[in-house]
Design a protein around this motif. Structure first.
Motif, PDB file in Angstrom:
ATOM      1  N   TYR A  48       0.785  -1.567  -0.126  1.00 35.27           N
ATOM      2  CA  TYR A  48       0.048   0.289   0.479  1.00 35.27           C
ATOM      3  C   TYR A  48       0.641   1.200   0.184  1.00 35.27           C
ATOM      4  O   TYR A  48       1.191   1.020   0.254  1.00 35.27           O
ATOM      5  N   GLY A  49      -0.001   2.574   0.196  1.00 30.87           N
ATOM      6  CA  GLY A  49       0.908   3.842  -0.434  1.00 30.87           C
ATOM      7  C   GLY A  49       2.366   4.130   0.874  1.00 30.87           C
ATOM      8  O   GLY A  49       2.485   4.519   0.604  1.00 30.87           O
ATOM      9  N   LYS A  50       1.154   3.774   2.095  1.00 31.11           N
ATOM     10  CA  LYS A  50       1.835   4.398   3.310  1.00 31.11           C
ATOM     11  C   LYS A  50       3.372   3.234   3.223  1.00 31.11           C
ATOM     12  O   LYS A  50       4.227   3.530   4.181  1.00 31.11           O
ATOM     13  N   ASP A  51       3.239   1.785   3.031  1.00 37.68           N
ATOM     14  CA  ASP A  51       4.432   1.206   3.003  1.00 37.68           C
ATOM     15  C   ASP A  51       5.912   1.317   2.468  1.00 37.68           C
ATOM     16  O   ASP A  51       5.420   2.249   1.466  1.00 37.68           O
ATOM     17  N   SER A  52       6.812   1.190   2.674  1.00 39.16           N
ATOM     18  CA  SER A  52       7.851   1.245   2.394  1.00 39.16           C
ATOM     19  C   SER A  52       8.656   0.421   0.785  1.00 39.16           C
ATOM     20  O   SER A  52       8.675  -0.751   1.512  1.00 39.16           O
ATOM     21  N   LEU A  53       9.123   0.514   0.182  1.00 42.25           N
ATOM     22  CA  LEU A  53       9.717  -0.569  -0.901  1.00 42.25           C
ATOM     23  C   LEU A  53      11.516  -0.206  -0.853  1.00 42.25           C
ATOM     24  O   LEU A  53      11.671   1.114  -1.285  1.00 42.25           O
ATOM     25  N   ILE A  54      12.415  -0.715  -0.327  1.00 41.88           N
ATOM     26  CA  ILE A  54      13.936  -0.198  -0.521  1.00 41.88           C
ATOM     27  C   ILE A  54      14.825  -1.830  -1.390  1.00 41.88           C
ATOM     28  O   ILE A  54      14.468  -2.985  -0.760  1.00 41.88           O
ATOM     29  N   ARG A  55      15.356  -1.303  -2.509  1.00 42.22           N
ATOM     30  CA  ARG A  55      16.310  -2.515  -2.450  1.00 42.22           C
ATOM     31  C   ARG A  55      17.167  -2.369  -1.859  1.00 42.22           C
ATOM     32  O   ARG A  55      17.641  -1.214  -1.805  1.00 42.22           O
ATOM     33  N   TYR A  56      17.705  -2.454  -1.099  1.00 46.13           N
ATOM     34  CA  TYR A  56      18.945  -3.081  -0.299  1.00 46.13           C
ATOM     35  C   TYR A  56      19.707  -3.595  -0.907  1.00 46.13           C
ATOM     36  O   TYR A  56      21.287  -3.447  -0.399  1.00 46.13           O
ATOM     37  N   GLY A  57      19.996  -4.426  -1.534  1.00 50.30           N
ATOM     38  CA  GLY A  57      21.418  -4.675  -2.513  1.00 50.30           C
ATOM     39  C   GLY A  57      21.861  -5.858  -3.419  1.00 50.30           C
ATOM     40  O   GLY A  57      20.828  -6.822  -2.765  1.00 50.30           O
ATOM     41  N   GLY A  58      22.027  -6.259  -4.406  1.00 51.85           N
ATOM     42  CA  GLY A  58      21.354  -7.256  -5.295  1.00 51.85           C
ATOM     43  C   GLY A  58      20.256  -8.071  -5.380  1.00 51.85           C
ATOM     44  O   GLY A  58      19.342  -7.239  -5.631  1.00 51.85           O
ATOM     45  N   ASP A  59      20.090  -8.910  -4.996  1.00 55.15           N
ATOM     46  CA  ASP A  59      18.656  -9.318  -5.412  1.00 55.15           C
ATOM     47  C   ASP A  59      17.849  -9.424  -4.205  1.00 55.15           C
ATOM     48  O   ASP A  59      16.872  -9.947  -3.737  1.00 55.15           O
ATOM     49  N   GLU A  60      18.222  -8.266  -3.242  1.00 53.26           N
ATOM     50  CA  GLU A  60      17.709  -8.587  -1.756  1.00 53.26           C
ATOM     51  C   GLU A  60      17.146  -6.796  -1.600  1.00 53.26           C
ATOM     52  O   GLU A  60      17.239  -5.895  -2.692  1.00 53.26           O
TER      53      GLU A  60
END
Length: 632
Positions: free
Chosen positions: A270-282
């Motif tokens: 949902y919009g209030k949630d955060s999605l982060i690319r931590y590194g590589g395929d993580e």
């Protein structure tokens, strides 16, 4: 330098006063001369006239010279003013006494108004152009100006056409001769482009350029626990088998997959949630104010979405997520602790079959400590020769004759005791030392097979499991050749066992397998039926043997579906001219079922468990004259 106007005016006043005094003196002198000398007074009148006219002529010439000099200076100042007015900067001055601002003409380019318009009533005019959110900054600037402080402020202005610009306004105090604050002068310049570059730099520093997702730096600098008063769930997600895809298909293919993966993640939150690319395929997903049930629902949604294939360059590819979950504040009091907890849980998810989710438990810390122990001791174990080989016989089912053996790596740690291959082999792949370990067991197994052939088991073959990482090594074929040359083992007595994962890079697999075929080394597909094999690929690859996975053998006489799979693999293998090996045979009924299908080779505990060098010698090398298996 231009002459000060006040000085010029003073000079003019002094000259007038001087001329008045001089004329008065001359007139008085002429009158006195006339009364005293009579007719001879004209000499004095002439003298008086010369004395009067000469200063006038002298000062007239001098004044014109000064005026000419002043005109030249004014022209230069006008030239300099034009230069300033034609730049993107503007000069400004604030009179402390009149409380009035003065601007150079360049200000019209910045504010979009006539420059005189801004010099009057600044509160309503130029300050009125300031962006509402930056009025406090301008207020600070005005306070600095009022008390004569050096100042420099950056803020936004809104032009009449609604365009927004960033400007920088600097100023310095100017004091009178007696030390009183007289005015403040400074410069106004536009810094819109600089701000854009700065914002772009900040964006790139805090976002992943490939997926445009926030990155690890963003997570560290912006998502601070002190700003989160509510509990949250942190999902640490790792893509299963991504490294294989990246290594076999290339980094460009891997990058395109990561972009599609990030899009699919976005669809699950949902919009209030955060999605982060931590590194590589993580990846990390932070679910704000989510309870355990809501977290499970999101995890299930993610796993469900990943059931659909990814289409990359016209090719279908399946990827699955392993998800570890850390809860705040239950599993940690800092972001680092929550991430570590979720990371630990993610590895637990991988160890339990991948493509699932696991919550962190304090007991998992013991797993991590165990893993760290193994990491620290594994390299020393290689140096200290703690690894050894066991051999499991491969039996021809038609006459119970031992025709080969599978070499299996074992580890007996001097500190930790016996370590299961299920535990240390995945770790060796992760640490990158599986190639070194694989080369060692290949050398050991080939040398041992050659020795036992010379001692009587002349037709004995040896099978060695090769890790996908080792198979992709560019020097793999060269290393196989080197082992054969060093040990003297003929190529046809060495069999390389590979899993079906090699099918993911069919072109490279075909090239390597053809090289092995040219050498004369045999190739078997291990655990057949559990991976990625396509019959079309198998038909075109130089493969000699299919090994039926033991999970299907265990279902014989108990599960009809498993029996059907076994029959299909055996019939298909024979039709495609493959030798078929059944692994995991544990009882006589399984053996009879396979014999009825004319399955050629079998191995399993029914015949023998894996044996040490000494046990293998005692059981088989000493009985090589008979050439038959001695059952335990």
């Amino acid at each position: 330098m231009m002459l000060d106007e006040s000085k010029v005016r003073k000079l003019e006043r002094d000259l007038v006063f001087f001329f008045i005094v001089l004329i008065t003196f001359c007139k008085s002198f002429a009158v006195a001369a006339f009364h005293y000398y009579g007719n001879q007074a004209y000499y004095y009148v002439i003298f008086d006239t010369v004395l009067f006219v000469f200063p006038i002529i002298y000062f007239s010439i001098k004044y014109k010279s000064m005026d000419k000099q002043n005109d030249e200076i004014n022209k230069k100042m006008e030239h300099y003013t034009q230069i300033v007015d034609n730049t993107s900067a503007a000069l400004w001055s604030y009179d402390i006494h009149t409380k009035q601002f003065y601007f150079s003409k360049g200000v019209s380019k910045l504010f979009g108004y006539k420059h005189n318009y801004l010099s009057y009533d600044p509160e309503k005019r130029w300050i009125g152009a300031v962006h509402p959110r930056d009025l406090s900054i301008v207020g600070e600037l005005m306070e600095d100006v009022a008390i004569g402080l050096d100042t420099s402020k950056e803020f936004r202005i809104i032009l009449p056409n609604k365009e927004v610009k960033w400007i920088q306004m600097t100023g310095s105090p100017y004091y009178s001769r007696i030390g009183m604050l007289d005015k403040v002068t400074g410069v106004v310049i536009e810094i819109t482009e600089q701000i854009k570059y700065k914002e772009k730099f900040q964006y790139l520093a805090h976002h992943d350029p490939l997926t445009e997702l926030p990155n690890r730096t963003y997570l560290k600098n912006h998502l601070k626990l002190e700003e989160k008063n509510l509990p949250f769930s942190l999902l640490f997600i790792d893509l299963d088998r991504f490294k294989i895809v990246n290594d076999t298909q290339g980094h460009e293919f891997g990058d395109l997959l990561l972009i599609e993966v990030s899009k699919r993640f976005k669809q699950c939150i949902y919009g209030k949630d955060s999605l982060i690319r931590y590194g590589g395929d993580e990846f990390i997903i932070i679910l704000d104010n989510a309870d355990k049930e809501e977290t499970i629902e999101i995890c299930k949604k993610i796993i469900h979405e990943f059931r659909e294939p990814f289409i990359i360059k016209g090719l279908e590819f399946f990827s699955s997520p392993s998800i570890g979950i850390g809860l705040y504040p239950l599993d940690g009091k800092s972001m680092e602790e929550i991430i570590q907890a979720a990371d630990t849980a993610m590895y637990h998810a991988k160890e339990n079959g991948r493509n699932n989710y696991k919550f962190f438990k304090s007991s998992l810390n013991e797993v991590n400590r165990r893993k760290l122990q193994l990491e620290n001791r594994m390299r020393r174990g290689l140096e200290n020769k703690e690894f050894y080989v066991q051999y499991q016989p491969k039996v021809r089912l038609s006459d119970d004759k031992v025709v080969g053996m599978e070499a299996l790596m074992r580890w007996s740690s001097s500190e930790l005791g016996e370590i299961s291959p299920v535990e240390f082999i995945p770790l060796a792949e992760e640490l990158g030392i599986i190639v070194e370990m694989g080369e060692w067991i290949l050398q050991e197994a080939a040398a041992q097979c050659k020795q036992w052939q010379e001692e009587g088991l002349t037709e004995l073959t040896v099978s060695v499991n090769i890790s996908p990482v080792q198979f992709k090594d560019q020097k793999f074929v060269t290393r196989v050749l080197h082992v054969l040359q060093q040990t003297g083992l003929q190529p046809e007595y060495l069999e390389i066992e590979l899993t079906e994962s090699i099918m993911q890079d069919i072109e490279n697999a075909k090239f390597v397998l053809e090289c092995l075929q040219e050498i004369g080394v045999k190739v078997a597909i291990d655990d057949f039926g559990t991976g990625y094999s396509s019959l079309n690929y198998l038909r075109h690859l130089p493969i000699n043997t299919l090994k039926i996975d033991k999970s299907f053998i265990h279902g014989i006489n108990t599960k009809e579906d498993e029996e059907s799979i076994v029959k299909t693999i055996v019939y298909m293998g024979h039709n495609m001219k493959f030798e078929v090996v059944a692994e995991g045979i544990e009882n006589a009924s399984q053996l009879r079922f396979l014999q009825d299908l004319n399955c050629e080779i079998g191995q399993g505990f029914y015949f023998s468990k894996p044996l040490t060098y000494e046990d293998f010698v005692q059981r088989y090398v000493s009985s090589s004259a008979e050439g038959t298996l001695l059952k335990s």
